[in-house]
Design a protein around this motif. Structure first.
Motif, PDB file in Angstrom:
ATOM      1  N   ILE A 249       9.640  -3.416   9.776  1.00 45.98           N
ATOM      2  CA  ILE A 249       8.563  -4.003  10.505  1.00 45.98           C
ATOM      3  C   ILE A 249       8.284  -3.743  11.187  1.00 45.98           C
ATOM      4  O   ILE A 249       8.655  -5.082  11.051  1.00 45.98           O
ATOM      5  CB  ILE A 249       7.334  -4.276   8.804  1.00 45.98           C
ATOM      6  N   LEU A 250       7.750  -3.779  12.417  1.00 46.95           N
ATOM      7  CA  LEU A 250       7.064  -4.820  13.747  1.00 46.95           C
ATOM      8  C   LEU A 250       5.926  -4.716  14.093  1.00 46.95           C
ATOM      9  O   LEU A 250       5.042  -4.306  13.995  1.00 46.95           O
ATOM     10  CB  LEU A 250       7.415  -3.965  15.106  1.00 46.95           C
ATOM     11  N   LEU A 251       5.600  -6.074  13.606  1.00 45.48           N
ATOM     12  CA  LEU A 251       4.526  -6.679  13.829  1.00 45.48           C
ATOM     13  C   LEU A 251       4.506  -7.483  15.048  1.00 45.48           C
ATOM     14  O   LEU A 251       5.039  -8.097  16.054  1.00 45.48           O
ATOM     15  CB  LEU A 251       3.802  -7.704  12.483  1.00 45.48           C
ATOM     16  N   PRO A 252       2.670  -7.126  15.751  1.00 41.05           N
ATOM     17  CA  PRO A 252       2.661  -7.972  16.718  1.00 41.05           C
ATOM     18  C   PRO A 252       2.702  -9.369  16.710  1.00 41.05           C
ATOM     19  O   PRO A 252       2.110  -9.627  15.231  1.00 41.05           O
ATOM     20  CB  PRO A 252       1.100  -7.028  17.424  1.00 41.05           C
ATOM     21  N   ASP A 253       3.106 -10.439  17.704  1.00 40.53           N
ATOM     22  CA  ASP A 253       2.434 -11.391  17.866  1.00 40.53           C
ATOM     23  C   ASP A 253       0.970 -12.165  17.452  1.00 40.53           C
ATOM     24  O   ASP A 253       0.096 -11.338  17.969  1.00 40.53           O
ATOM     25  CB  ASP A 253       2.823 -11.965  18.918  1.00 40.53           C
ATOM     26  N   ASP A 254       0.568 -12.782  16.984  1.00 36.43           N
ATOM     27  CA  ASP A 254      -0.592 -13.510  16.933  1.00 36.43           C
ATOM     28  C   ASP A 254      -1.793 -12.654  15.971  1.00 36.43           C
ATOM     29  O   ASP A 254      -2.603 -12.688  17.225  1.00 36.43           O
ATOM     30  CB  ASP A 254      -1.233 -14.158  18.155  1.00 36.43           C
ATOM     31  N   SER A 255      -0.817 -12.313  15.085  1.00 33.98           N
ATOM     32  CA  SER A 255      -2.381 -10.516  15.045  1.00 33.98           C
ATOM     33  C   SER A 255      -2.077 -11.207  13.868  1.00 33.98           C
ATOM     34  O   SER A 255      -1.282 -11.334  12.362  1.00 33.98           O
ATOM     35  CB  SER A 255      -1.397  -9.476  14.922  1.00 33.98           C
ATOM     36  N   GLY A 256      -3.410 -11.226  12.950  1.00 32.91           N
ATOM     37  CA  GLY A 256      -3.732 -12.311  11.704  1.00 32.91           C
ATOM     38  C   GLY A 256      -3.775 -10.710  10.760  1.00 32.91           C
ATOM     39  O   GLY A 256      -3.540 -10.952   9.848  1.00 32.91           O
TER      40      GLY A 256
END
Length: 398
Positions: free
Chosen positions: A52-59
């Motif tokens: 899983i690749l999540l974006p930065d600063d994404s609540g």
């Protein structure tokens, strides 16, 4: 020694002298040992790894990630990736089964309702991503559900923009505080509740329990065949005028139930030793096994009333086995996914037993209600059979 106890001992000896019953009894615990050697509980080699690749600063993507972590089990492990290249390399090397790339503007797109292409799936040929995709989408749905609900209410003029915004603000604050303000249930097209915890597969322990339950079904079915054969033997024909049929039936069922409880209990104990984190507690397992044996006994007796010929009953055994393998959640819970066959799956005792083992209170209640219905049907069938036999006997005397 009373006649009833002597009849139980006689039936126990007869069961233990027959190879078919012995094979069923010995295979029950041996299946657990075999599955434990083949799929050890401590092994991670068979775990389905998902990147899983999540974006930065994404609540909001962090909320999805927290929900995915609750879905990690012995079949599926969600791993947080550092970059898109890592996801693609690990999937290409088949270290990870698949990967999911969240859009960089994930939060902004959720806020404006732009869901198309918000998550990109990376997979290799012949990848088994169907169940993991269900899990990821269901976790995403939990995060998006309030926004979808507000959009629907606004489109029907049931809420104003300001009211919807105020509710979403309260929702996000409550979610951060760990408070539960809304209960969400995902449903299939047939109206049944979709359980995302089962989306990644049944698992080695579930397969072991399913095969054990199938062997118990075979044992009970063979008892039905044996019972029809006993009604035609010389010994039981000679004692027929002196002892009621219900006492003979109770003795035979008690002997079969004792052997099924011994074999099934030993199989469950072996499974608990190999997969200690699976299933219910000790009292729960005893209760579920007892209810399951009772349901099998009732169903087997009903079959002897419906198909009173031993050879016919034995001939349709393969059909019942195929039906159980295809429709019960031994390898795959088809009844949960295919609406057209759900009613047929719910007629099989294996389905209710296996769902009660892995499910919650609702599945347990359904299992108990199903067994009570079988008890009532078996009682009615036994009463009708006794009355018909009495009428036939009076006609012969006349």
């Amino acid at each position: 020694m009373s006649y009833f106890r002597a009849l139980i001992r006689l039936q126990l000896k007869r069961f233990l002298r027959q190879k078919a019953f012995l094979i069923c009894l010995f295979l029950m615990p041996l299946l657990g040992i075999f599955m434990g050697v083949l799929f050890p509980a401590s092994s991670v080699g068979n775990t389905l790894k998902v990147g899983i690749l999540l974006p930065d600063d994404s609540g909001k993507s962090e909320q999805v990630w927290r929900r995915l972590l609750t879905c990690s089990d012995e079949q599926t492990e969600f791993i947080r990736a550092d970059s898109e290249n890592q996801v693609r390399e690990q999937v290409a090397a088949r270290v990870w089964e698949c990967g999911y790339l969240f859009a960089q503007n994930f939060d902004a797109r959720l806020d404006r309702g732009d869901y198309k292409g918000i998550i990109t799936r990376v997979m290799s040929p012949a990848s088994m991503t169907l169940f993991t995709s269900w899990t990821v989408v269901s976790a995403l749905f939990e995060v998006c559900a309030p926004h979808l609900a507000m959009d629907f209410l606004k489109s029907r003029d049931l809420l104003t923009q300001a009211e919807a915004g105020a509710f979403l603000l309260l929702w996000e604050e409550a979610d951060d505080a760990g408070l539960v303000k809304l209960r969400l249930e995902r449903q299939s097209d047939g109206g049944g509740i979709f359980d995302r915890t089962r989306a990644s597969g049944i698992g080695a322990s579930g397969i072991t329990r399913g095969l054990m339950a199938l062997l118990l079904f075979v044992f009970a079915y063979l008892w039905a065949v044996q019972h029809l054969e006993d009604t035609m033997t010389g010994f039981f024909q000679r004692i027929k005028p002196f002892e009621p049929a219900t006492k003979r039936l109770a003795g035979s069922l008690t002997a079969a139930g004792l052997l099924m409880a011994a074999g099934g209990g030993l199989a469950v104990a072996v499974e608990k030793l190999i997969f200690p984190a699976e299933g219910a507690g000790l009292l729960g397992e005893v209760f579920l096994l007892t209810v399951y044996i009772l349901s099998l006994a009732c169903l087997s007796f009903i079959l002897t009333v419906i198909i009173p010929n031993r050879d016919y009953l034995l001939a349709v055994l393969p059909f019942f086995l195929i039906l159980c393998l295809l429709l019960s959640p031994i390898l795959f819970d088809a009844g949960q996914w295919i609406r057209e066959i759900r009613w047929l799956s719910n007629l099989i005792p294996l389905t209710h037993y296996l769902r009660a083992v892995t499910g919650g209170r609702k599945e347990l209640q359904d299992f108990v209600v199903y067994t009570c219905l079988l008890v009532l049907l078996a009682s009615a069938a036994g009463y009708a059979k006794a009355k018909l036999s009495e009428i036939s006997f009076l006609k012969q005397r006349a």
